[in-house]
Design an enzyme around this catalytic site. Structure first.
Site, PDB file in Angstrom:
ATOM      1  N   THR A  99       0.862  -1.183   0.000  1.00 53.52           N
ATOM      2  CA  THR A  99       0.000   0.000   0.000  1.00 53.52           C
ATOM      3  C   THR A  99       0.901   1.237   0.000  1.00 53.52           C
ATOM      4  O   THR A  99       2.120   1.122  -0.185  1.00 53.52           O
ATOM      5  CB  THR A  99      -1.009  -0.063   1.171  1.00 53.52           C
ATOM      6  N   LYS A 155       3.510   1.245  -3.990  1.00 50.31           N
ATOM      7  CA  LYS A 155       2.957   0.575  -5.182  1.00 50.31           C
ATOM      8  C   LYS A 155       3.785   0.774  -6.452  1.00 50.31           C
ATOM      9  O   LYS A 155       3.900  -0.134  -7.272  1.00 50.31           O
ATOM     10  CB  LYS A 155       1.512   1.026  -5.410  1.00 50.31           C
ATOM     11  N   ASP A 160      -6.273  -3.575  -7.469  1.00 46.04           N
ATOM     12  CA  ASP A 160      -7.127  -2.424  -7.133  1.00 46.04           C
ATOM     13  C   ASP A 160      -8.253  -2.299  -8.163  1.00 46.04           C
ATOM     14  O   ASP A 160      -9.408  -2.031  -7.796  1.00 46.04           O
ATOM     15  CB  ASP A 160      -6.311  -1.123  -7.139  1.00 46.04           C
ATOM     16  N   GLY A 178      -8.977  12.158  -9.973  1.00 46.17           N
ATOM     17  CA  GLY A 178      -7.716  11.687  -9.389  1.00 46.17           C
ATOM     18  C   GLY A 178      -6.998  10.733 -10.332  1.00 46.17           C
ATOM     19  O   GLY A 178      -7.493   9.652 -10.627  1.00 46.17           O
ATOM     20  N   ALA A 179      -5.830  11.125 -10.810  1.00 44.99           N
ATOM     21  CA  ALA A 179      -5.068  10.323 -11.777  1.00 44.99           C
ATOM     22  C   ALA A 179      -3.777   9.798 -11.151  1.00 44.99           C
ATOM     23  O   ALA A 179      -2.796   9.552 -11.838  1.00 44.99           O
ATOM     24  CB  ALA A 179      -4.770  11.149 -13.028  1.00 44.99           C
ATOM     25  N   ARG A 229      -0.445  14.986 -15.040  1.00 44.63           N
ATOM     26  CA  ARG A 229      -0.760  13.643 -14.579  1.00 44.63           C
ATOM     27  C   ARG A 229      -2.054  13.152 -15.231  1.00 44.63           C
ATOM     28  O   ARG A 229      -2.160  11.993 -15.660  1.00 44.63           O
ATOM     29  CB  ARG A 229      -0.893  13.677 -13.050  1.00 44.63           C
TER      30      ARG A 229
END
Lengths: 256, 256
Positions: free
Chosen positions: A67, A71, A107, A131-132, A160
């Protein structure tokens, strides 16, 4: 019950004290009849590779769940499967038996299972992703694989967001994907906004549609509260964590 | 219950499947109110140092208990306390907070506690020790510290026996210690004879006195059966393992 034959699954993260799921893992392990324990491993940022170089010698290690903040490192260290390669990050590592590691990323699969269980449609729907980052990347690829009518990706960091748009387009040429923030049928929050004591909404309240998923593992994020107040079908990260447990156990213990 | 704040104690050994004590550790940990788990770590012979180089990064590691074949390596890797230095081996390691390890050896203290609980006298008694290996070395030093009338050490490997006699004499100049096998008041078996399916006695039956301790963790070793048949006060390795648990927890969790 722990015995000399118990295999270990370690959750590597930093910080680690807030992590959840231990009781859920224990229940799933017991139900499946595995002799295995799922345990926290507080590995500081940047130390995953050093840690793995030691525990590769641990013959009763089934694998390492990674986590935050490990990652990306996990994807670099392990030999990635398709899901990890597409996400550019991995949350699962298992010894390859030759001194190296195999890497996977569930995920996305966990999100799909949780979305399905919650009654959130994705195929042929206009989906807005917020969120990227690491989670957003995995979830975007999973959504794209379901054939949405359109996938809009927003991140305050335009570079991003653009990078993820390009990566999704390359992997799924048939999916209309663009950097955009607007109205949608399904909203998925993969940003960290709403985590901990953050009381912000990740987007304007007017943009909250009838189907909402917040990957933050808390039932009372501002987004969840607002979505429920509007009568939206909404669920959050707990179900995504729970949906990953059987995937993790299968990949590590049955190597499936 | 495991949580994100649970600290880990790993038992490093090879083989590991036969190891015992997990339920006893869990009970002692729960009774003391610690948030900690005691788990097997199958680390192959010769790999302890490589393994430790990785787990030194594990911030929630309380320590590593070392069993066969790692005790000599543990004493070489860690900074030894008096008990580990005297024994020339260590069964406990804890991170020193600066990237290294502190080493201790509680086989001797565990033996003394178990012998006392079983009603075996040592002070001012003629004690016969069988086996001058790792366990024998730790137990010999512990016995010498109790002030026996005489300590006789026997090992089929005369060089090993002589080496231990010399080491005990150097540490405890007041204790009469020699390489010898004969009659005694207290017999302590630290050899591996009687382990597993080995049905031999570690010495001639005629040499079994009224007080016997067999460090093999099994109630029905040939020595135990013979000693009990003669009405001897006799106990075996289970009590030595159990007596070490509070010592291990204090040293690792309270750093006492």
């Amino acid at each position: 019950m722990i015995s000399g034959r118990t295999r270990l699954i370690l959750l590597a993260g930093d910080p680690i004290g807030h992590t959840k799921g231990y009781a859920e893992y224990a229940a799933a392990i017991a139900a499946a009849g595995h002799d295995c324990a799922y345990l926290p491993a507080h590995v500081p940022a940047g130390r995953l590779e050093d840690f793995l170089a030691g525990v590769v010698h641990l013959r009763n290690l089934a694998g390492v769940v990674c986590t935050i903040p490990h990652k990306q490192d996990a994807a670099r260290i392990g030999r990635c499967d398709t899901a990890a390669r597409r996400a550019g990050s991995a949350n699962l590592l298992r010894p390859d038996g030759a001194g190296g590691w195999e890497a996977s990323m569930v995920d996305g699969a966990g999100f799909l299972a949780a979305a399905s269980a919650a009654g959130l449609p994705l195929a042929r729907r206009r989906v807005q992703l917020l969120g990227a980052g690491g989670a957003g990347r995995a979830v975007a690829m999973a959504i794209a694989g379901e054939g949405p009518a359109a996938l809009a990706i927003h991140d305050p960091d335009a570079v991003r967001a653009e990078s993820l748009v390009g990566a999704v387009a390359a992997e799924f040429p048939g999916v209309p994907v663009q950097r955009h923030l607007g109205e949608s049928e399904v909203l998925v929050n993969c940003s960290a906004i709403g985590m901990g004591s953050d009381d912000r909404l990740p987007c304007d309240a007017a943009l909250i549609p009838g189907f909402v998923y917040d990957v933050v593992n808390r039932a009372d994020t501002p987004l969840m509260v607002a979505a429920r107040a509007r009568g939206a079908v909404a669920d959050h990260g707990y179900s995504m964590m729970a949906a990953q447990i059987p995937l993790v156990l299968r990949w590590m213990l049955e190597r499936g």
